[in-house]
Write an enzyme that holds these catalytic residues in place. Structure first.
Site, PDB file in Angstrom:
ATOM      1  N   ASP A 104      -4.114   0.877  -3.659  1.00 44.42           N
ATOM      2  CA  ASP A 104      -4.414   2.173  -3.045  1.00 44.42           C
ATOM      3  C   ASP A 104      -5.619   2.866  -3.680  1.00 44.42           C
ATOM      4  O   ASP A 104      -6.026   3.932  -3.224  1.00 44.42           O
ATOM      5  CB  ASP A 104      -3.185   3.091  -3.115  1.00 44.42           C
ATOM      6  CG  ASP A 104      -2.054   2.588  -2.230  1.00 44.42           C
ATOM      7  OD1 ASP A 104      -2.315   1.762  -1.339  1.00 44.42           O
ATOM      8  OD2 ASP A 104      -0.898   3.013  -2.443  1.00 44.42           O
ATOM      9  N   ARG A 133       1.600  -6.308   7.722  1.00 42.34           N
ATOM     10  CA  ARG A 133       2.620  -5.552   6.979  1.00 42.34           C
ATOM     11  C   ARG A 133       4.003  -5.912   7.520  1.00 42.34           C
ATOM     12  O   ARG A 133       4.667  -5.099   8.179  1.00 42.34           O
ATOM     13  CB  ARG A 133       2.343  -4.060   7.064  1.00 42.34           C
ATOM     14  CG  ARG A 133       0.968  -3.724   6.521  1.00 42.34           C
ATOM     15  CD  ARG A 133       0.722  -2.266   6.403  1.00 42.34           C
ATOM     16  NE  ARG A 133       1.392  -1.696   5.239  1.00 42.34           N
ATOM     17  CZ  ARG A 133       1.291  -0.411   4.895  1.00 42.34           C
ATOM     18  NH1 ARG A 133       0.580   0.400   5.621  1.00 42.34           N
ATOM     19  NH2 ARG A 133       1.905   0.053   3.834  1.00 42.34           N
ATOM     20  N   ARG A 185      -2.884  12.539   6.494  1.00 47.93           N
ATOM     21  CA  ARG A 185      -1.568  11.906   6.381  1.00 47.93           C
ATOM     22  C   ARG A 185      -1.130  11.833   4.929  1.00 47.93           C
ATOM     23  O   ARG A 185       0.064  11.859   4.647  1.00 47.93           O
ATOM     24  CB  ARG A 185      -1.613  10.485   6.959  1.00 47.93           C
ATOM     25  CG  ARG A 185      -1.555  10.420   8.460  1.00 47.93           C
ATOM     26  CD  ARG A 185      -1.343   8.978   8.899  1.00 47.93           C
ATOM     27  NE  ARG A 185      -0.390   8.329   8.015  1.00 47.93           N
ATOM     28  CZ  ARG A 185      -0.455   7.064   7.621  1.00 47.93           C
ATOM     29  NH1 ARG A 185      -1.404   6.279   8.057  1.00 47.93           N
ATOM     30  NH2 ARG A 185       0.453   6.560   6.818  1.00 47.93           N
ATOM     31  N   LYS A 245       2.917  11.168  -2.728  1.00 46.89           N
ATOM     32  CA  LYS A 245       3.329  10.856  -1.348  1.00 46.89           C
ATOM     33  C   LYS A 245       4.324   9.696  -1.332  1.00 46.89           C
ATOM     34  O   LYS A 245       5.378   9.772  -0.699  1.00 46.89           O
ATOM     35  CB  LYS A 245       2.091  10.481  -0.515  1.00 46.89           C
ATOM     36  CG  LYS A 245       2.411   9.787   0.805  1.00 46.89           C
ATOM     37  CD  LYS A 245       1.171   9.411   1.566  1.00 46.89           C
ATOM     38  CE  LYS A 245       0.607   8.053   1.274  1.00 46.89           C
ATOM     39  NZ  LYS A 245       1.249   6.923   1.963  1.00 46.89           N
ATOM     40  N   ASN A 246       3.975   8.620  -2.034  1.00 42.75           N
ATOM     41  CA  ASN A 246       4.783   7.406  -1.910  1.00 42.75           C
ATOM     42  C   ASN A 246       6.094   7.468  -2.694  1.00 42.75           C
ATOM     43  O   ASN A 246       6.924   6.561  -2.599  1.00 42.75           O
ATOM     44  CB  ASN A 246       3.961   6.177  -2.307  1.00 42.75           C
ATOM     45  CG  ASN A 246       2.898   5.879  -1.251  1.00 42.75           C
ATOM     46  OD1 ASN A 246       2.940   6.422  -0.153  1.00 42.75           O
ATOM     47  ND2 ASN A 246       1.947   5.017  -1.587  1.00 42.75           N
ATOM     48  N   CYS A 288      -0.997   2.571   8.021  1.00 46.80           N
ATOM     49  CA  CYS A 288      -2.425   2.301   7.910  1.00 46.80           C
ATOM     50  C   CYS A 288      -2.766   0.898   8.368  1.00 46.80           C
ATOM     51  O   CYS A 288      -1.990  -0.041   8.196  1.00 46.80           O
ATOM     52  CB  CYS A 288      -2.859   2.485   6.459  1.00 46.80           C
ATOM     53  SG  CYS A 288      -3.070   4.192   6.014  1.00 46.80           S
TER      54      CYS A 288
HETATM   55  N1  EPU Z   1       5.111  -7.904   2.347  1.00 47.46           N
HETATM   56  C1  EPU Z   1       5.737  -9.011   2.863  1.00 47.46           C
HETATM   57  N2  EPU Z   1       6.987  -8.862   3.429  1.00 47.46           N
HETATM   58  C2  EPU Z   1       7.613  -7.670   3.441  1.00 47.46           C
HETATM   59  C3  EPU Z   1       6.975  -6.549   2.904  1.00 47.46           C
HETATM   60  C4  EPU Z   1       5.718  -6.690   2.363  1.00 47.46           C
HETATM   61  O1  EPU Z   1       5.189 -10.102   2.842  1.00 47.46           O
HETATM   62  O2  EPU Z   1       8.743  -7.603   3.952  1.00 47.46           O
HETATM   63  C5  EPU Z   1       3.770  -8.026   1.779  1.00 47.46           C
HETATM   64  C6  EPU Z   1       2.767  -7.123   2.447  1.00 47.46           C
HETATM   65  O3  EPU Z   1       2.205  -7.735   3.577  1.00 47.46           O
HETATM   66  C7  EPU Z   1       1.761  -6.865   1.354  1.00 47.46           C
HETATM   67  C8  EPU Z   1       2.609  -6.881   0.098  1.00 47.46           C
HETATM   68  O4  EPU Z   1       3.808  -7.560   0.445  1.00 47.46           O
HETATM   69  O5  EPU Z   1       0.839  -7.905   1.292  1.00 47.46           O
HETATM   70  C9  EPU Z   1       2.932  -5.515  -0.435  1.00 47.46           C
HETATM   71  O6  EPU Z   1       3.515  -4.714   0.584  1.00 47.46           O
HETATM   72  P1  EPU Z   1       4.572  -3.573   0.260  1.00 47.46           P
HETATM   73  O7  EPU Z   1       5.799  -3.830   1.046  1.00 47.46           O
HETATM   74  O8  EPU Z   1       4.710  -3.409  -1.206  1.00 47.46           O
HETATM   75  O9  EPU Z   1       3.837  -2.307   0.863  1.00 47.46           O
HETATM   76  P2  EPU Z   1       4.561  -1.096   1.530  1.00 47.46           P
HETATM   77  O10 EPU Z   1       5.848  -0.860   0.858  1.00 47.46           O
HETATM   78  O11 EPU Z   1       4.538  -1.236   2.982  1.00 47.46           O
HETATM   79  C10 EPU Z   1       3.630   0.707  -0.109  1.00 47.46           C
HETATM   80  C11 EPU Z   1       2.805   1.946   0.009  1.00 47.46           C
HETATM   81  C12 EPU Z   1       1.377   1.572   0.315  1.00 47.46           C
HETATM   82  C13 EPU Z   1       0.859   0.670  -0.815  1.00 47.46           C
HETATM   83  C14 EPU Z   1       1.769  -0.550  -0.961  1.00 47.46           C
HETATM   84  C15 EPU Z   1       1.389  -1.440  -2.126  1.00 47.46           C
HETATM   85  C16 EPU Z   1       4.371   3.544   0.855  1.00 47.46           C
HETATM   86  C17 EPU Z   1       4.815   4.399   1.974  1.00 47.46           C
HETATM   87  N3  EPU Z   1       3.332   2.765   1.079  1.00 47.46           N
HETATM   88  O12 EPU Z   1       3.553   0.075   1.151  1.00 47.46           O
HETATM   89  O13 EPU Z   1       0.652   2.787   0.309  1.00 47.46           O
HETATM   90  O14 EPU Z   1      -0.439   0.245  -0.516  1.00 47.46           O
HETATM   91  O15 EPU Z   1       3.129  -0.117  -1.155  1.00 47.46           O
HETATM   92  O16 EPU Z   1       1.421  -0.741  -3.308  1.00 47.46           O
HETATM   93  O17 EPU Z   1       4.933   3.593  -0.216  1.00 47.46           O
HETATM   94  C18 EPU Z   1      -1.080   4.220   0.888  1.00 47.46           C
HETATM   95  O18 EPU Z   1      -0.474   5.109   0.268  1.00 47.46           O
HETATM   96  O19 EPU Z   1      -2.249   4.362   1.306  1.00 47.46           O
HETATM   97  C19 EPU Z   1      -0.405   2.959   1.146  1.00 47.46           C
HETATM   98  C20 EPU Z   1      -0.820   2.095   2.055  1.00 47.46           C
END
Ligand code: EPU
Length: 530
Positions: free
Chosen positions: A371, A185, A463, A22-23, A180
């Site tokens: 995850d 986030r 999802r 998915k990701n 989620c």
């Molecule tokens: N963060 C910041 N600033 C930002 C972005 C993130 O401080 O601008 C923080 C977040 O608050 C968090 C950490 O950095 O504490 C990691 O967040 P990240 O941005 O890496 O998460 P994401 O890109 O929003 C993706 C996956 C998530 C997975 C995370 C971590 C997708 C669509 N989602 O989210 O997947 O948990 O990376 O590996 O790729 C899931 O599949 O269930 C899921 C939540």
């Protein structure tokens, strides 16, 4: 709205093929916006998030179609969702005696004839789950730039259209994303990276407004308080691929899904090196052409299925897995006592001894993935002894703990950690899914629990998991999807106090521990004393 009725205590056996990630699929789909010419994507999982993103892409001028798959068209999946049942109490129609094993027990030798692995790897290739038709996508109108709240609020990955839109169309108006409910986030790092490339950005009325005539390469540091950002790296990397000049990204996310996007972009003509490391070097190009690409296997789905096998003391062969992407998970499961044998892109998961408690720390890749935190927690609730889980990526991602407690788990939250005291058995109960991975954790707990469970709000699971209940049912699980209405609640979950409490002797005497029995402590007074 749908719910799952899960008949617990069935040992999982057989082979299952893991879907595309998915990701990886979501940012790759979004990156199509940066391309000219047709793209064909193989292995895109069939998920609600994918459907939502395709709707968003359509609104942004992309033509999206699923190629017809001849062998699939007439077939119904073997475990098609059950029709909602009328009448009081859902009859799961499941044989309770077959293949049951108590949650905490390992199979004995005579229960289980061990056949050495590998055997017949590749046989699952013909299963219904492999016949996912390719997705064909092509930008046919590069005018639109609005990613509307109505679609983007439904999934975090909606933010991934920001970088490609900005790079290719010079303007983007993207709603702040939903996704989620797993803690804060923010998107500050996405904005910081794009601003460094020369974009003008502002956040107003719930939207990110961004514009740039032509992005220009820059040196960008993407580290944040919780490490790197996965979708932030995707956005900035895709935008930088079309920027003028060279971009270097430091503290880039190393997740395999980011690597898959990078490989896809390179296939389209981008010049990105350093994928899989925190240092990316990107030479901007004038344009990106369409291409064909296959999405990597979903390591989180694979981990979920491995844990399902472990929790039911099963014997499961997983196919289409990227073993190299799963080192931390496989190592941790082996430390817990789960036997995992790997051959090529397959792994066999069995449990042949008592499991051990563990200390698990969730970190950015190559650490244990956040995850998989909820699913590991489910497993450890059934393992005798004290386990600790700490989530350093999403320190508040513990909504599942309270629901697991409803099934008899003993979990205490301490800041970013959860302390788990293993119990011999979980008991089936009605529970509520709060997010995608929490839903998976509850399904796993329900598979191992004694009796029936109902998992409400299963739309979270839809999802992000491609036909999970069909895959689990193919392995022998007893999961029925039904409409979430009181009529469909299984009779086994209705509570009869007379069966659960000691007989009422008519004396209205308080029962329970001594301190509870004291009227003084309870401050209960008869009306005349009041
Ligand atoms: N963060 C910041 N600033 C930002 C972005 C993130 O401080 O601008 C923080 C977040 O608050 C968090 C950490 O950095 O504490 C990691 O967040 P990240 O941005 O890496 O998460 P994401 O890109 O929003 C993706 C996956 C998530 C997975 C995370 C971590 C997708 C669509 N989602 O989210 O997947 O948990 O990376 O590996 O790729 C899931 O599949 O269930 C899921 C939540």
């Amino acid at each position: 709205m749908d719910m799952f009725v899960v008949h617990g205590g069935r040992r999982l056996r057989g082979r299952v093929r893991v879907s595309g990630a998915k990701n990886a699929a979501l940012p790759i789909l979004a990156a199509v916006l940066a391309s000219d010419g047709p793209t064909v994507l193989q292995g895109v999982p069939d998920l609600v998030d994918v459907t939502t993103l395709c709707q968003l892409l359509t609104a942004l001028g992309v033509e999206v179609s699923r190629e017809r798959c001849p062998s699939n068209s007439a077939d119904q999946p073997e475990n098609a969702p059950a029709e909602p049942v009328n009448g009081p109490g859902l009859d799961t129609g499941l044989d309770t005696a077959d293949a049951c094993v108590p949650a905490g027990e390992s199979p004995t030798e005579d229960q289980d004839q061990y056949v050495p692995f590998p055997f017949g790897v590749g046989e699952a290739d013909d299963s219904v789950h492999t016949r996912v038709p390719a997705l064909k996508l092509e930008v046919i109108n590069s005018g639109p730039c609005l990613a509307d709240y109505e679609l983007v609020r439904r999934m975090r990955a909606g933010i991934c259209v920001l970088g490609p839109l900005l790079a290719r169309r010079g303007r983007a108006c993207v709603s702040l994303p939903g996704g989620c409910n797993i803690g804060d986030r923010p998107v500050d790092l996405h904005l910081k990276g794009l601003a460094a490339l020369g974009a003008e950005l502002r956040v107003e009325r719930g939207y990110i407004f961004a514009c740039a005539r032509r992005l220009r390469g820059a040196k960008i540091y993407l580290g944040g308080p919780f490490g790197s950002t996965v979708t932030g790296t995707c956005n900035v990397m895709t935008a930088a691929a079309l920027a003028r000049g060279v971009t270097t990204i430091e503290a880039a996310a190393c997740e395999p899904e980011v690597g898959d996007l990078g490989n896809y972009l390179n296939r389209m003509g981008a010049k990105i090196s350093g994928l899989g490391t925190p240092f990316l070097h990107i030479e901007g190009v004038e344009s990106l052409a369409g291409c064909e690409h296959t999405i990597i296997p979903d390591r989180i789905e694979a981990a979920t299925l491995m844990i399902a096998a472990a929790m039911t003391r099963g014997d499961v062969v997983l196919e289409n897995i990227a073993v190299d992407h799963m080192t931390a998970v496989i190592e941790k499961l082996r430390e817990i006592g789960v036997a995992i044998e790997t051959v090529g892109h397959a792994a066999r998961v069995t449990v042949r001894r008592d499991l051990l408690p563990a200390d698990c720390i969730m970190l950015p890749y190559p650490g244990l993935p956040t995850d998989v935190q909820a699913q590991l927690m489910s497993l450890l609730t059934t393992v005798s002894g004290i386990s600790i889980i700490t989530d350093k990526v999403f320190p508040d991602r513990f909504m599942h703990a309270a629901e697991l407690a409803r099934m008899g788990a003993s979990i205490r939250r301490e800041g970013p950690s959860a302390i788990i005291s293993g119990v011999p058995d979980l008991s089936g109960a009605s529970v509520m899914a709060s997010d995608l991975r929490a839903s998976a954790a509850l399904v796993l707990a329900a598979l191992a629990a004694q009796g029936d469970s109902v998992i409400h709000r299963i739309y979270h699971l839809d999802r992000g998991y491609d036909r999970l209940e069909h895959k689990l049912n193919d392995l022998g699980a007893g999961i029925v999807r039904a409409q979430d209405v009181p009529l469909n609640m299984p009779a086994s979950l209705s509570i009869n106090p007379a069966e659960m409490l000691p007989a009422d002797d008519g004396g209205h005497e308080l029962r329970g521990p001594k301190w509870l029995r004291s009227r003084e402590n309870l401050k209960i007074h008869a009306p005349e004393e009041a």
